[in-house]
Design an enzyme around this catalytic site. Structure first.
Site, mmCIF file in Angstrom:
data_model
loop_
_atom_site.group_PDB
_atom_site.id
_atom_site.type_symbol
_atom_site.label_atom_id
_atom_site.label_comp_id
_atom_site.label_asym_id
_atom_site.label_seq_id
_atom_site.Cartn_x
_atom_site.Cartn_y
_atom_site.Cartn_z
ATOM 1 N N ASP A 86 0.814 -1.208 0.000
ATOM 2 C CA ASP A 86 0.000 0.000 0.000
ATOM 3 C C ASP A 86 0.851 1.262 0.000
ATOM 4 O OD1 ASP A 86 0.795 -0.917 2.601
ATOM 5 O OD2 ASP A 86 -0.438 0.661 3.472
ATOM 6 N N LYS B 219 -6.335 -0.128 6.740
ATOM 7 C CA LYS B 219 -5.128 0.122 7.532
ATOM 8 C C LYS B 219 -4.944 1.617 7.762
ATOM 9 C CE LYS B 219 -0.517 1.037 6.545
ATOM 10 N NZ LYS B 219 0.794 0.829 5.918
ATOM 11 N N GLU C 182 -2.460 0.239 13.694
ATOM 12 C CA GLU C 182 -0.996 0.239 13.545
ATOM 13 C C GLU C 182 -0.335 1.479 14.137
ATOM 14 O OE1 GLU C 182 0.400 0.050 9.475
ATOM 15 O OE2 GLU C 182 2.492 -0.023 10.081
ATOM 16 N N GLU D 253 2.943 2.448 14.677
ATOM 17 C CA GLU D 253 4.313 1.945 14.445
ATOM 18 C C GLU D 253 5.292 2.645 15.372
ATOM 19 O OE1 GLU D 253 5.807 1.736 10.415
ATOM 20 O OE2 GLU D 253 7.868 1.465 11.116
ATOM 21 N N LYS E 131 -1.279 -4.258 14.106
ATOM 22 C CA LYS E 131 -0.032 -4.288 13.344
ATOM 23 C C LYS E 131 1.051 -3.610 14.171
ATOM 24 C CE LYS E 131 1.822 -3.366 8.780
ATOM 25 N NZ LYS E 131 1.600 -3.527 7.362
ATOM 26 N N SER F 250 2.538 -8.802 8.397
ATOM 27 C CA SER F 250 1.920 -7.909 7.417
ATOM 28 C C SER F 250 3.064 -7.063 6.884
ATOM 29 C CB SER F 250 0.846 -7.039 8.087
ATOM 30 O OG SER F 250 0.368 -6.075 7.177
ATOM 31 N N TYR G 207 6.391 6.336 5.035
ATOM 32 C CA TYR G 207 5.760 5.293 4.252
ATOM 33 C C TYR G 207 4.857 5.854 3.185
ATOM 34 C CZ TYR G 207 4.622 0.595 3.240
ATOM 35 O OH TYR G 207 4.530 -0.593 2.597
HETATM 36 P P1 13P Z 1 7.041 -2.516 6.438
HETATM 37 O O1 13P Z 1 6.846 -4.002 6.621
HETATM 38 O O2 13P Z 1 7.862 -2.164 5.250
HETATM 39 O O3 13P Z 1 7.518 -1.873 7.712
HETATM 40 O O4 13P Z 1 5.617 -1.889 6.108
HETATM 41 C C1 13P Z 1 4.782 -1.565 7.102
HETATM 42 C C2 13P Z 1 3.485 -1.028 6.687
HETATM 43 O O5 13P Z 1 2.850 -0.319 7.420
HETATM 44 C C3 13P Z 1 2.903 -1.406 5.404
HETATM 45 O O6 13P Z 1 1.504 -1.453 5.474
#
Ligand code: 13P
Length: 391
Positions: free
Chosen positions: A66, A178, A218, A220, A260, A329, A391
């Site tokens: 994505d 997501k 997610e 992160e 995630k 994922s 990202y």
């Molecule tokens: P990565 O596995 O490259 O960290 O990607 C994370 C992400 O959020 C993709 O949806």
């Protein structure tokens, strides 16, 4: 006139999930006594076909593909391919049409552009995925922007108009979504950034469920920084506590979400590398303390770890039973060797699809705790960490 499909789906789910009336409740159709409070609204429905459970199935994970147009452009640029719509479509078609992919992949997260595209055979990508038994998902956040009065932290945009967009994505065939927000240990993190991340995720999750999409939650926790693994454990624990508080406050149904998370590791600039067993131990300790067993699946991101590292760590986490499905994922850790093999050339397409199958199969084995790294290439061991990655 028949009700629109979304309204029909929601009322069907409501009817399926409605509990029998309690003896003290008025019977349906009876008149409420004057002054009585209106019955409370039912909490958000979950879909009867339960995509979250189909994805959280033994040996399956998610292919994250994505990347926004900008990030996809960076990937294509790394192999000398121009960032045009046609080239993005060609690359994504290569991924989605890989024969047999559905054996290891239960869902694919798409960027909006991909959700509406078709392949060279004329079939929509949604149909191609469904034929493979892969559930189409959609990235719905609008990306990160700098947060005022913070130490270089960011917040995630996209709540405005989200409900309408989710309804459209559902119509187009998406069944899960997501939203990626980030927490930056090196920059603090400040309480306001943490709260904003958790609150945004919870509002997004509630809106998705209301529109029939299963939200992937997610937050992160970026690898960036010199901190040790105990600091990551502390910040990850604080983040997930806040996220679950906000999810509960927004009446999000935990059975209808997927998580995630980042794995709990030392910072990328700490100079420390730890064994998969240690990372698994820290990560599972954190998740066991914070994540209720009602949640069906934990689908890790790779976050810049090498393909092999992320597979080894996942494998270590599946050596003993967990309360949830623990899987992957990955974007970078599934696509890196695919891109390098493809190089934008039609004659390399088959080899690139084989490379994707190698990674998908390895991670599927790791989901079952049965991964053997002995046959892996040197390429798979190469890290992909990039400071300040967006990202
Ligand atoms: P990565 O596995 O490259 O960290 O990607 C994370 C992400 O959020 C993709 O949806």
């Amino acid at each position: 006139r028949p009700a629109p499909p979304r309204a029909r789906a929601i009322s069907l789910v409501r009817a399926l999930l409605a509990p029998p009336p309690l003896p003290s409740e008025p019977r349906p159709g009876s008149r409420a006594s004057p002054g009585a409070l209106a019955p409370p609204q039912r909490l958000t429905p979950i879909l009867p076909c339960a995509p979250q459970n189909a994805i959280a199935t033994a040996g399956k994970g998610i292919l994250a593909m994505d990347e926004s147009n900008g990030t996809c452009g960076k990937r294509l640029d790394s192999i000398g391919v121009e960032n045009t719509e046609a080239n993005r479509r060609e690359y994504r078609e290569l991924l989605l049409s890989t024969p047999g992919l559905g054996e290891y992949i239960g869902g694919a997260i798409l960027f909006e552009e991909t959700l509406y595209q078709s392949g060279s055979d004329g079939a929509t990508f949604v149909d191609t995925l469904n034929k493979q038994g892969i559930i189409p998902g959609i990235k719905v956040d609008k990306g990160l922007v700098p947060m005022s009065n913070s130490n270089g932290e960011s917040w995630c945009q996209g709540l405005d108009g989200l409900s309408e967009r989710c309804a459209e994505y559902y119509k187009q065939g998406a069944r899960f979504a997501k939203w990626r927000s980030v927490v930056n240990i090196a920059a603090g993190p400040s309480d306001k950034a943490l709260f904003d991340c958790a609150y945004g995720l919870a509002r997004y999750a509630a809106i998705c469920q209301e529109n029939g999409l299963v939200p992937i939650v997610e937050p992160e926790i970026l690898l960036d920084g010199e901190h040790d693994i105990d600091t990551t454990l502390e910040i990850a624990s604080k983040t997930w506590a806040q996220v679950f508080k906000c999810l509960a406050d927004q009446d999000v149904m935990f059975e209808g979400i997927l998580l995630k998370p980042s794995m709990v590791t030392p910072g990328a600039d700490s100079g420390t590398k730890l064994a998969p067993e240690v990372i698994a131990d820290y990560t599972l300790k954190m998740l066991n303390r914070r994540v209720p067993p009602a949640v069906p699946g934990i689908m890790f991101l790779s976050g810049g770890q090498s393909e092999m590292e992320s597979t080894l760590n996942l494998n270590a986490m599946n050596q003993t039973p967990n309360p949830w499905h623990v899987s992957f994922s990955y974007a970078r850790a599934l696509q890196n060797s695919v891109l390098k093999t493809w190089q934008g050339l039609e004659e390399n397409k088959k080899a690139a699809q084989d490379a994707l199958m190698v990674r998908a199969k390895a991670n599927s084995a790791a989901q079952l705790g049965k991964y053997d790294a002995s046959g892996e290439s040197a390429e798979a061991a190469q890290g992909m960490y990039e400071k300040g990655y967006t990202y």
